[in-house]
Write a protein that holds these residues in place. Structure first.
Motif, PDB file in Angstrom:
ATOM      1  N   LEU A   1       0.833  -1.202   0.000  1.00  0.00           N
ATOM      2  CA  LEU A   1       0.000   0.000   0.000  1.00  0.00           C
ATOM      3  C   LEU A   1       0.868   1.252   0.000  1.00  0.00           C
ATOM      4  CD1 LEU A   1      -2.901  -0.967   2.441  1.00  0.00           C
ATOM      5  CD2 LEU A   1      -2.990  -0.654  -0.040  1.00  0.00           C
ATOM      6  N   VAL A   2       1.823   1.279   0.933  1.00  0.00           N
ATOM      7  CA  VAL A   2       2.676   2.460   1.052  1.00  0.00           C
ATOM      8  C   VAL A   2       3.537   2.628  -0.202  1.00  0.00           C
ATOM      9  CG1 VAL A   2       4.571   3.499   2.344  1.00  0.00           C
ATOM     10  CG2 VAL A   2       2.709   2.384   3.563  1.00  0.00           C
ATOM     11  N   GLY A   3       4.170   1.542  -0.634  1.00  0.00           N
ATOM     12  CA  GLY A   3       5.098   1.626  -1.760  1.00  0.00           C
ATOM     13  C   GLY A   3       4.410   1.997  -3.063  1.00  0.00           C
ATOM     14  N   PHE A   4       3.275   1.348  -3.347  1.00  0.00           N
ATOM     15  CA  PHE A   4       2.557   1.620  -4.600  1.00  0.00           C
ATOM     16  C   PHE A   4       2.075   3.070  -4.649  1.00  0.00           C
ATOM     17  CE2 PHE A   4       1.337  -3.052  -5.178  1.00  0.00           C
ATOM     18  CZ  PHE A   4       2.328  -3.218  -6.117  1.00  0.00           C
ATOM     19  N   PHE A   5       1.422   3.505  -3.573  1.00  0.00           N
ATOM     20  CA  PHE A   5       0.825   4.827  -3.652  1.00  0.00           C
ATOM     21  C   PHE A   5       1.867   5.929  -3.606  1.00  0.00           C
ATOM     22  CE2 PHE A   5      -2.868   2.254  -2.789  1.00  0.00           C
ATOM     23  CZ  PHE A   5      -3.716   2.752  -3.752  1.00  0.00           C
ATOM     24  N   ALA A   6       2.919   5.704  -2.797  1.00  0.00           N
ATOM     25  CA  ALA A   6       3.989   6.700  -2.787  1.00  0.00           C
ATOM     26  C   ALA A   6       4.642   6.765  -4.165  1.00  0.00           C
ATOM     27  CB  ALA A   6       5.023   6.361  -1.722  1.00  0.00           C
ATOM     28  N   GLY A   7       4.882   5.611  -4.744  1.00  0.00           N
ATOM     29  CA  GLY A   7       5.579   5.566  -6.026  1.00  0.00           C
ATOM     30  C   GLY A   7       4.728   6.031  -7.186  1.00  0.00           C
ATOM     31  N   TYR A   8       3.446   5.671  -7.162  1.00  0.00           N
ATOM     32  CA  TYR A   8       2.605   6.009  -8.308  1.00  0.00           C
ATOM     33  C   TYR A   8       2.091   7.438  -8.263  1.00  0.00           C
ATOM     34  CZ  TYR A   8      -1.131   5.964 -11.710  1.00  0.00           C
ATOM     35  OH  TYR A   8      -1.921   6.276 -12.760  1.00  0.00           O
ATOM     36  N   ARG A   9       1.623   7.864  -7.098  1.00  0.00           N
ATOM     37  CA  ARG A   9       1.044   9.198  -7.012  1.00  0.00           C
ATOM     38  C   ARG A   9       2.101  10.292  -6.949  1.00  0.00           C
ATOM     39  NH1 ARG A   9      -4.345   9.300  -5.349  1.00  0.00           N
ATOM     40  NH2 ARG A   9      -4.202  11.548  -5.471  1.00  0.00           N
ATOM     41  N   GLY A  10       3.204  10.009  -6.260  1.00  0.00           N
ATOM     42  CA  GLY A  10       4.270  11.007  -6.165  1.00  0.00           C
ATOM     43  C   GLY A  10       3.823  12.241  -5.401  1.00  0.00           C
ATOM     44  N   GLY A  11       4.572  13.313  -5.566  1.00  0.00           N
ATOM     45  CA  GLY A  11       4.190  14.589  -4.971  1.00  0.00           C
ATOM     46  C   GLY A  11       4.156  14.577  -3.451  1.00  0.00           C
ATOM     47  N   VAL A  12       3.176  15.285  -2.916  1.00  0.00           N
ATOM     48  CA  VAL A  12       3.084  15.460  -1.467  1.00  0.00           C
ATOM     49  C   VAL A  12       2.851  14.125  -0.772  1.00  0.00           C
ATOM     50  CG1 VAL A  12       1.922  16.662   0.395  1.00  0.00           C
ATOM     51  CG2 VAL A  12       2.144  17.744  -1.835  1.00  0.00           C
ATOM     52  N   LEU A  13       1.964  13.300  -1.381  1.00  0.00           N
ATOM     53  CA  LEU A  13       1.673  12.007  -0.782  1.00  0.00           C
ATOM     54  C   LEU A  13       2.948  11.185  -0.653  1.00  0.00           C
ATOM     55  CD1 LEU A  13      -0.738  10.146   0.111  1.00  0.00           C
ATOM     56  CD2 LEU A  13      -0.483   9.060  -2.118  1.00  0.00           C
ATOM     57  N   ASP A  14       3.768  11.225  -1.706  1.00  0.00           N
ATOM     58  CA  ASP A  14       5.028  10.502  -1.691  1.00  0.00           C
ATOM     59  C   ASP A  14       5.932  11.013  -0.578  1.00  0.00           C
ATOM     60  OD1 ASP A  14       7.148   8.894  -2.434  1.00  0.00           O
ATOM     61  OD2 ASP A  14       7.943  10.407  -3.799  1.00  0.00           O
ATOM     62  N   GLU A  15       6.052  12.332  -0.506  1.00  0.00           N
ATOM     63  CA  GLU A  15       6.900  12.937   0.531  1.00  0.00           C
ATOM     64  C   GLU A  15       6.478  12.450   1.907  1.00  0.00           C
ATOM     65  OE1 GLU A  15       9.251  15.527   0.431  1.00  0.00           O
ATOM     66  OE2 GLU A  15       9.364  15.662  -1.760  1.00  0.00           O
ATOM     67  N   LEU A  16       5.163  12.488   2.114  1.00  0.00           N
ATOM     68  CA  LEU A  16       4.619  12.134   3.419  1.00  0.00           C
ATOM     69  C   LEU A  16       4.877  10.659   3.751  1.00  0.00           C
ATOM     70  CD1 LEU A  16       2.898  14.005   5.273  1.00  0.00           C
ATOM     71  CD2 LEU A  16       0.971  12.524   4.664  1.00  0.00           C
ATOM     72  N   LEU A  17       4.528   9.795   2.792  1.00  0.00           N
ATOM     73  CA  LEU A  17       4.685   8.360   3.032  1.00  0.00           C
ATOM     74  C   LEU A  17       6.159   7.991   3.191  1.00  0.00           C
ATOM     75  CD1 LEU A  17       2.041   6.813   0.617  1.00  0.00           C
ATOM     76  CD2 LEU A  17       1.973   6.929   3.089  1.00  0.00           C
ATOM     77  N   THR A  18       7.013   8.638   2.389  1.00  0.00           N
ATOM     78  CA  THR A  18       8.441   8.357   2.508  1.00  0.00           C
ATOM     79  C   THR A  18       8.963   8.772   3.875  1.00  0.00           C
ATOM     80  OG1 THR A  18       8.658   8.741   0.160  1.00  0.00           O
ATOM     81  CG2 THR A  18      10.676   8.699   1.412  1.00  0.00           C
ATOM     82  N   MET A  19       8.460   9.893   4.334  1.00  0.00           N
ATOM     83  CA  MET A  19       8.859  10.376   5.650  1.00  0.00           C
ATOM     84  C   MET A  19       8.471   9.362   6.730  1.00  0.00           C
ATOM     85  SD  MET A  19      10.238  13.217   6.798  1.00  0.00           S
ATOM     86  CE  MET A  19       9.711  14.716   5.988  1.00  0.00           C
ATOM     87  N   VAL A  20       7.209   8.913   6.676  1.00  0.00           N
ATOM     88  CA  VAL A  20       6.752   7.930   7.658  1.00  0.00           C
ATOM     89  C   VAL A  20       7.605   6.663   7.575  1.00  0.00           C
ATOM     90  CG1 VAL A  20       4.826   6.449   8.318  1.00  0.00           C
ATOM     91  CG2 VAL A  20       4.398   8.796   7.625  1.00  0.00           C
ATOM     92  N   THR A  21       7.848   6.215   6.329  1.00  0.00           N
ATOM     93  CA  THR A  21       8.651   5.013   6.140  1.00  0.00           C
ATOM     94  C   THR A  21      10.024   5.173   6.783  1.00  0.00           C
ATOM     95  OG1 THR A  21       7.575   4.772   4.010  1.00  0.00           O
ATOM     96  CG2 THR A  21       9.463   3.373   4.420  1.00  0.00           C
TER      97      THR A  21
ATOM     98  N   ILE B   1       9.536  -1.343  -3.015  1.00  0.00           N
ATOM     99  CA  ILE B   1       8.385  -1.364  -3.920  1.00  0.00           C
ATOM    100  C   ILE B   1       8.168   0.022  -4.526  1.00  0.00           C
ATOM    101  CG2 ILE B   1       5.870  -1.623  -4.039  1.00  0.00           C
ATOM    102  CD1 ILE B   1       6.108  -3.820  -1.979  1.00  0.00           C
ATOM    103  N   ARG B   2       8.367   1.042  -3.716  1.00  0.00           N
ATOM    104  CA  ARG B   2       8.217   2.406  -4.215  1.00  0.00           C
ATOM    105  C   ARG B   2       9.190   2.646  -5.373  1.00  0.00           C
ATOM    106  NH1 ARG B   2      11.416   6.628  -2.971  1.00  0.00           N
ATOM    107  NH2 ARG B   2      10.637   8.729  -3.360  1.00  0.00           N
ATOM    108  N   ALA B   3      10.433   2.219  -5.185  1.00  0.00           N
ATOM    109  CA  ALA B   3      11.440   2.421  -6.223  1.00  0.00           C
ATOM    110  C   ALA B   3      11.055   1.687  -7.508  1.00  0.00           C
ATOM    111  CB  ALA B   3      12.798   1.941  -5.730  1.00  0.00           C
ATOM    112  N   GLN B   4      10.523   0.461  -7.354  1.00  0.00           N
ATOM    113  CA  GLN B   4      10.099  -0.301  -8.529  1.00  0.00           C
ATOM    114  C   GLN B   4       8.929   0.373  -9.234  1.00  0.00           C
ATOM    115  OE1 GLN B   4      11.453  -2.791 -10.026  1.00  0.00           O
ATOM    116  NE2 GLN B   4      13.114  -2.717  -8.533  1.00  0.00           N
TER     117      GLN B   4
END
Lengths: 331, 309
Positions: free
Chosen positions: B123-143, B186-189
């Protein structure tokens, strides 16, 4: 590069805040009442006396304030290095108890982390070079990483300690020796250190060897390697470049591995009754010492954060791409 | 902790699977994959060991005389013989009975922990990787925050205080703390996949994020995700064994980690009762090690580049 460090620092700061908050919540939102357990331990018979004691402890630990105030006070105390008072070894401050144990844990962890990293990368690079080596290093590496830390510790203690009798299997030093900086004591300390160190070293070694082997093979198949060999560059040169590139991710991996090795150190210390943070944590759990556990948790997190930061700095020093700010954003 | 597949090499696990060949596969490739799968010794040996132990865990307990693995039936501290295949403990418990029951706990905690970690990581990897932007920043931070806090330290606290002591609950907690490195991988992929033509096509046809992620992107890295699950499975088993060993394992049951704990607690080591502490650790090592080796085999099967070498 500034952006890279800004991000890193933000993550570290956030992690610290989260850790402190979790830490603060531990004695407050958990079932089981530390104050009640202390009062009951004192075996006071009269209810009034018990009530007075309860009030005293509540005041001592600050449980009589509103919750938000407790939280702010916790931060205030923490920033002054005050971790509260241990219930188990009441009334010693938690920070004193932890600082006594810290050198043992660091003395075990630091060499284990660094030496396993160096040896593992070396073994992995060798494995990538020769098929015969590869067929032995790879399965051995996987078996080593698959071993639970405490099991390899027990096996080593059994084989090299009980059976062979080469090393003592418990404690940080012999009980009939006073801790001092005499030569005898240091030798004794080193003697007790070997087995716990070896168990941490071996398990971590496997992971590094595999990681390095995979990275080198990946690099050797990459475009620049084929280009170099098409130009007729000697194999040695190509390998040297591959090694350099493969070692970079291993440095990042080092930071990630730290949190894992902390756990390894904890259980290893328990096996060998080694007087470090791990043994303290066990004692804290068994004695329901909320404050000691709290302090130990925070110590570990701070330790991992500092180590991560050092590794980040090293990474910038060795990777020119991070310096020019090309590859900083992702990690 | 015993190490979760500690993210040793590179950004992912110790044996991070190599990047998937991100092309839609022609239908015939299933047969081709099978062709290579049955010829890969690493995959065969690894999965044979895992399956053998799984089978032992499944059929072992019903074949025993007693249903209680902790029963105090046998002679005390007896070395292995024909009646007690793995000897008995100081208290006369049958080590073999504990071992086969313990295998069940080990597989259960691996499946639960691995599955939960995989779901969160996806969930985290796909959405961070696919949506990008703020959502990515946020999820990456949490990760990253979760990545830096040592999982075992958190688990210690949760276990010590919540006092929830069953194998599935243990698995849930392990799953919830061990996902970050997988999410990052997964995000990187996903990053490399999201600009492909077929994803663009799906986007142009008006598909939503959810649909694109699970219909277009996920199937293209299914082999990668499967290998990731295997690593998370192994990691869960190792973390669980550490927790059990510290004394925070399930109460009332038996697991390989608990066996190690009681062997340690009742000084099997100084009594020289090797049959008490060798089997449980060997069992864990065999399961996790075989999984890792099978994983390398799978990698070679899925990845044509690795096949020849």
């Amino acid at each position: 590069m500034r952006r890279y460090f800004a991000r890193k620092l933000l993550v570290y700061a956030l992690t610290f805040v989260v850790a402190v908050t979790v830490n603060w919540m531990i004695p407050r939102f958990m079932p089981g009442d530390p104050v009640a357990s202390m009062v009951s331990r004192a075996r006071v018979s009269q209810p009034e006396a018990a009530e007075a004691m309860r009030g005293y402890y509540n005041n001592l630990f600050g449980f009589d304030e509103p919750v938000w105030q407790q939280y702010l006070h916790f931060w205030g105390a923490l920033l002054q290095g005050d971790f509260g008072i241990s219930v188990w070894v009441f009334p010693t401050p938690v920070s004193d108890v932890l600082l006594d144990a810290l050198p043992y844990t660091l003395g075990l962890m630091l060499p284990a982390v660094l030496l396993s990293w160096i040896a593992g990368n070396w073994a992995g690079a060798l494995a990538a070079r020769r098929k015969v080596l590869d067929n032995t290093v790879l399965p051995a590496g996987y078996l080593l990483t698959a071993m639970p830390y405490m099991w390899i510790a027990v096996i080593l203690a059994w084989a090299l300690g009980s059976k062979a009798g080469w090393f003592p299997i418990s404690g940080g030093y012999s009980l009939d020796i006073q801790p001092s900086w005499s030569l005898d004591f240091v030798a004794d300390l080193a003697h007790h250190w070997v087995l716990p160190f070896l168990s941490l070293f071996l398990v971590a070694l496997g992971g590094w060897a595999i990681g390095m082997r995979n990275m080198i093979i990946y690099e050797l198949e990459s475009d620049y390697s084929s280009y170099l060999s098409a130009l007729g560059a000697p194999q040695r040169l190509i390998r040297r470049y591959a090694f350099r590139n493969a070692v970079l991710p291993q440095i990042t991996g080092l930071a990630l591995q730290l949190g894992v090795l902390v756990a390894g150190a904890l259980v290893t210390e328990i096996v060998f009754a080694y007087p470090g943070l791990g043994s303290l944590i066990l004692a804290a759990i068994q004695n329901q010492d909320f404050f000691l556990l709290q302090g130990a948790f925070l110590f570990i997190v701070i330790g991992v954060l500092i180590a991560n930061f050092v590794i980040d700095v090293v990474y910038v020093l060795v990777d020119p791409r991070t310096r020019t700010g090309m590859a900083g954003g992702q990690s | 902790m015993s190490a979760p597949p500690g993210p040793a090499g590179g950004d992912a696990g110790p044996s991070a699977p190599t990047a998937p060949t991100a092309e839609k596969k022609p239908a015939g490739s299933v047969r081709e994959t099978l062709h290579y799968a049955v010829r890969n010794p690493k995959l065969l040996i690894g999965s044979a060991v895992v399956l053998a132990l799984l089978l032992l865990g499944l059929i072992g307990p019903p074949l025993l005389d007693t249903t209680d693995p902790n029963a105090y039936g046998g002679p005390q501290a007896a070395p292995p013989d024909s009646t007690y295949w793995m000897g008995t403990t100081t208290f006369g418990q049958d080590v073999y009975a504990q071992f086969v029951h313990g295998l069940r706990a080990t597989f259960l905690v691996g499946v639960v922990g691995g599955a939960i970690a995989a779901v969160v990581a996806m969930l985290v990897g796909f959405f961070a990787g696919y949506r990008g932007g703020v959502l990515d920043e946020l999820l990456t931070m949490v990760t990253n925050v979760v990545l830096v806090i040592p999982a075992l330290a958190v688990l210690l606290i949760i276990n010590a205080y919540l006092g929830v002591r069953s194998v599935p609950v243990q698995g849930v907690f392990i799953g919830l703390t061990s996902w970050p490195w997988a999410a990052r991988a997964i995000r990187a992929q996903t990053f490399t996949l999201r600009t492909r033509e077929f994803v663009d096509l799906a986007r142009l046809s008006g598909n939503g994020t959810w649909r694109i992620v699970f219909r277009e992107i996920a199937p293209n890295m299914s082999s990668y995700l499967f290998m990731m699950f295997i690593l998370l499975f192994g990691g869960s088993v190792l973390i669980a064994s550490s927790l059990d060993f510290i004394g925070l394992g399930p109460t009332g049951g038996v697991s390989l980690g608990l066996m190690l704990q009681s062997a340690q607690q009742w000084s099997a080591l100084s009594l020289g009762m090797w049959w008490w502490f060798v089997p449980p650790g060997a069992g864990i090592t065999a399961i996790v090690g075989a999984l890792y080796i099978a994983n390398v085999g799978l990698d070679e099967v899925f990845n044509p580049k690795l096949r020849e070498s």
